[in-house]
Design an enzyme around this catalytic site. Structure first.
Site, mmCIF file in Angstrom:
data_model
loop_
_atom_site.group_PDB
_atom_site.id
_atom_site.type_symbol
_atom_site.label_atom_id
_atom_site.label_comp_id
_atom_site.label_asym_id
_atom_site.label_seq_id
_atom_site.Cartn_x
_atom_site.Cartn_y
_atom_site.Cartn_z
ATOM 1 N N TYR A 117 0.822 -1.222 0.000
ATOM 2 C CA TYR A 117 0.000 0.000 0.000
ATOM 3 C C TYR A 117 0.854 1.269 0.000
ATOM 4 O O TYR A 117 0.344 2.348 -0.301
ATOM 5 C CB TYR A 117 -0.927 0.067 1.227
ATOM 6 C CG TYR A 117 -1.864 -1.095 1.402
ATOM 7 C CD1 TYR A 117 -2.162 -1.955 0.358
ATOM 8 C CD2 TYR A 117 -2.471 -1.324 2.636
ATOM 9 C CE1 TYR A 117 -3.012 -3.025 0.535
ATOM 10 C CE2 TYR A 117 -3.328 -2.394 2.821
ATOM 11 C CZ TYR A 117 -3.591 -3.239 1.772
ATOM 12 O OH TYR A 117 -4.441 -4.296 1.967
ATOM 13 N N HIS B 232 0.432 -11.666 1.757
ATOM 14 C CA HIS B 232 -0.604 -10.821 1.149
ATOM 15 C C HIS B 232 -1.414 -11.533 0.062
ATOM 16 O O HIS B 232 -2.635 -11.444 0.012
ATOM 17 C CB HIS B 232 0.051 -9.563 0.582
ATOM 18 C CG HIS B 232 -0.886 -8.423 0.395
ATOM 19 N ND1 HIS B 232 -0.478 -7.120 0.401
ATOM 20 C CD2 HIS B 232 -2.225 -8.375 0.183
ATOM 21 C CE1 HIS B 232 -1.513 -6.325 0.213
ATOM 22 N NE2 HIS B 232 -2.590 -7.065 0.066
HETATM 23 N N1 LIG Z 1 -5.693 -8.183 1.699
HETATM 24 C C1 LIG Z 1 -6.007 -7.621 0.557
HETATM 25 O O1 LIG Z 1 -5.642 -8.093 -0.537
HETATM 26 C C2 LIG Z 1 -6.854 -6.378 0.566
HETATM 27 C C3 LIG Z 1 -7.487 -5.942 -0.621
HETATM 28 C C4 LIG Z 1 -8.272 -4.799 -0.558
HETATM 29 C C5 LIG Z 1 -8.414 -4.115 0.643
HETATM 30 N N2 LIG Z 1 -7.768 -4.544 1.766
HETATM 31 C C6 LIG Z 1 -7.885 -3.817 3.067
HETATM 32 O O2 LIG Z 1 -9.242 -3.523 3.304
HETATM 33 C C7 LIG Z 1 -9.412 -2.122 3.486
HETATM 34 C C8 LIG Z 1 -10.793 -1.691 3.037
HETATM 35 O O3 LIG Z 1 -11.059 -2.075 1.711
HETATM 36 P P1 LIG Z 1 -11.501 -1.050 0.565
HETATM 37 O O4 LIG Z 1 -11.012 0.311 0.844
HETATM 38 O O5 LIG Z 1 -11.093 -1.671 -0.706
HETATM 39 O O6 LIG Z 1 -13.080 -1.112 0.616
HETATM 40 P P2 LIG Z 1 -14.224 -0.590 1.598
HETATM 41 O O7 LIG Z 1 -13.722 -0.335 2.961
HETATM 42 O O8 LIG Z 1 -15.336 -1.570 1.412
HETATM 43 O O9 LIG Z 1 -14.703 0.740 0.904
HETATM 44 C C9 LIG Z 1 -14.076 1.982 0.993
HETATM 45 C C10 LIG Z 1 -14.997 3.008 0.370
HETATM 46 O O10 LIG Z 1 -16.225 3.018 1.102
HETATM 47 C C11 LIG Z 1 -16.515 4.320 1.538
HETATM 48 N N3 LIG Z 1 -16.989 4.305 2.914
HETATM 49 C C12 LIG Z 1 -16.455 3.644 3.965
HETATM 50 N N4 LIG Z 1 -17.154 3.899 5.087
HETATM 51 C C13 LIG Z 1 -18.143 4.743 4.717
HETATM 52 C C14 LIG Z 1 -19.191 5.360 5.433
HETATM 53 N N5 LIG Z 1 -19.356 5.173 6.734
HETATM 54 N N6 LIG Z 1 -20.053 6.163 4.762
HETATM 55 C C15 LIG Z 1 -19.901 6.367 3.421
HETATM 56 N N7 LIG Z 1 -18.912 5.818 2.690
HETATM 57 C C16 LIG Z 1 -18.054 5.007 3.343
HETATM 58 C C17 LIG Z 1 -15.235 5.106 1.504
HETATM 59 O O11 LIG Z 1 -15.611 6.431 1.238
HETATM 60 P P3 LIG Z 1 -14.876 7.724 1.825
HETATM 61 O O12 LIG Z 1 -13.452 7.505 1.468
HETATM 62 O O13 LIG Z 1 -15.550 8.833 1.142
HETATM 63 O O14 LIG Z 1 -15.029 7.827 3.302
HETATM 64 C C18 LIG Z 1 -14.448 4.415 0.418
HETATM 65 O O15 LIG Z 1 -14.751 5.014 -0.833
HETATM 66 C C19 LIG Z 1 -8.244 -1.512 2.707
HETATM 67 O O16 LIG Z 1 -7.948 -0.202 3.095
HETATM 68 C C20 LIG Z 1 -7.139 -2.486 3.068
HETATM 69 O O17 LIG Z 1 -6.634 -2.186 4.372
HETATM 70 C C21 LIG Z 1 -7.021 -5.678 1.751
#
Ligand SMILES: NC(=O)c1ccc[n+]([C@@H]2O[C@H](COP(=O)([O-])OP(=O)(O)OC[C@H]3O[C@@H](n4cnc5c(N)ncnc54)[C@H](OP(=O)(O)O)[C@@H]3O)[C@@H](O)[C@H]2O)c1
Length: 283
Positions: A51, A109
């Site tokens: 990241y 990962h």
């Molecule tokens: N292990 C892996 O391969 C892998 C892969 C992907 C992700 N991850 C981990 O999982 C984490 C989360 O995944 P992600 O970012 O892909 O998806 P996510 O958390 O499902 O979605 C993030 C999006 O949702 C919005 N959001 C979150 N909370 C909200 C709320 N309360 N109200 C309105 N909108 C909201 C955010 O908007 P705003 O930004 O506008 O607040 C952002 O655009 C990553 O940061 C990472 O740490 C791991």
């Protein structure tokens, strides 16, 4: 009801706070957002070498003034570093970037099929035995890969961090993780925003006086041995995502949300590194 800080999930000696702050893609003010997350009560931070946010996580932790032993920090080693020497070098680089002498959880990962799992998982266990991490786990492992990883790893694996949200069925993986006594750590827990426009989620949110994101996250952490690592850039979103411990969904609400998995939407599927995912048949 438990407070956010005390709501932890236990597996093989690890105590993982059920909601963590995801740090993938924090384009603006990353360190401030990490500090804001900690100030609002998060005790679990999810980062990864890939990241590019480990340095910013370190700054955020420092700015927050929190004691190290109150935090649960996860980082990950990329599939390019699956060979033992590269793997251990990557962990050292992560620790330096994080300004920590150990992390709480270290994950592989993505699976690397070109390197025997015994080597990568052996290096993971060695990182634990050398005190570089308190606990270990994997991410994006399929059912067969998980079984093999558990078999070859000389130390217990505490989690498989995978995509899981109400639009993606993971019934077979949940059963496998249960068999291994492991936690499912759900990434993309609000389906990167897709679930926030869902009608059923909206109806339940309205009836409960909660936000759409809170319903999605509550649905996840109300399932046994499931944690979630939402990411948000808005400070209000960051705070509300942790505020999911003071209400419960009814069985009927849980099942209405489970029913959405028929949509079968997968978001994180990078062709260069994703394995051939297991097929889930949902009736
Ligand atoms: N292990 C892996 O391969 C892998 C892969 C992907 C992700 N991850 C981990 O999982 C984490 C989360 O995944 P992600 O970012 O892909 O998806 P996510 O958390 O499902 O979605 C993030 C999006 O949702 C919005 N959001 C979150 N909370 C909200 C709320 N309360 N109200 C309105 N909108 C909201 C955010 O908007 P705003 O930004 O506008 O607040 C952002 O655009 C990553 O940061 C990472 O740490 C791991």
């Amino acid at each position: 009801m438990q407070s956010a800080q005390s709501f932890t999930i236990t597996a093989h000696g690890a105590q993982m706070p059920a909601i963590g702050f995801g740090t993938m893609e924090l384009p603006h003010r990353p360190a401030e957002l990490v500090a804001a997350a900690i100030a609002s009560g998060y005790r679990h931070i999810d980062t990864a070498r890939k990241y590019g946010t480990e340095e910013r996580v370190a700054e955020g932790i420092r700015a927050s003034g929190i004691a190290r032993n109150e935090l649960f920090v996860t980082t990950k080693v990329t599939e390019e570093n699956a060979r033992e020497a590269d793997f251990l070098r990557s962990v050292e680089t992560s620790l330096k970037a994080l300004n920590l002498d150990h992390v709480d959880l270290l994950l592989v990962h993505w699976p690397q099929p070109k390197v025997p799992f015994s080597e990568t998982l052996g290096a993971l266990a060695k990182a634990k035995r050398n005190g570089l991490t308190r606990h270990i786990g994997v991410s994006n492992f399929t059912l067969a890969m998980l079984d093999e990883a558990v078999n070859v790893c000389p130390e217990p694996l505490v989690t498989n961090q995978i995509e899981y949200h109400a639009y993606l069925p993971q019934d077979r993986m949940i059963a496998a993780l249960k068999r291994h006594g492991m936690i499912l750590t759900a990434y993309c827990p609000v389906a990167r925003g897709k679930l926030l426009d869902d009608r059923v989620v909206g109806e339940i949110a309205k009836a409960r006086g909660k936000t759409h994101a809170q319903i999605c996250l509550r649905w996840l952490i109300q399932q046994p041995m499931v944690a979630a690592v939402p990411r948000a850039l808005e400070e209000q979103h960051i705070a509300e995502n942790l505020d999911v411990f003071n209400f419960s969904l009814t069985n009927e609400e849980m099942w209405r949300l489970f029913d959405l998995r028929k949509r079968n939407i997968r978001i994180a599927d990078p062709p260069e590194r994703a394995p051939k995912w297991d097929i889930e048949i949902v009736t």
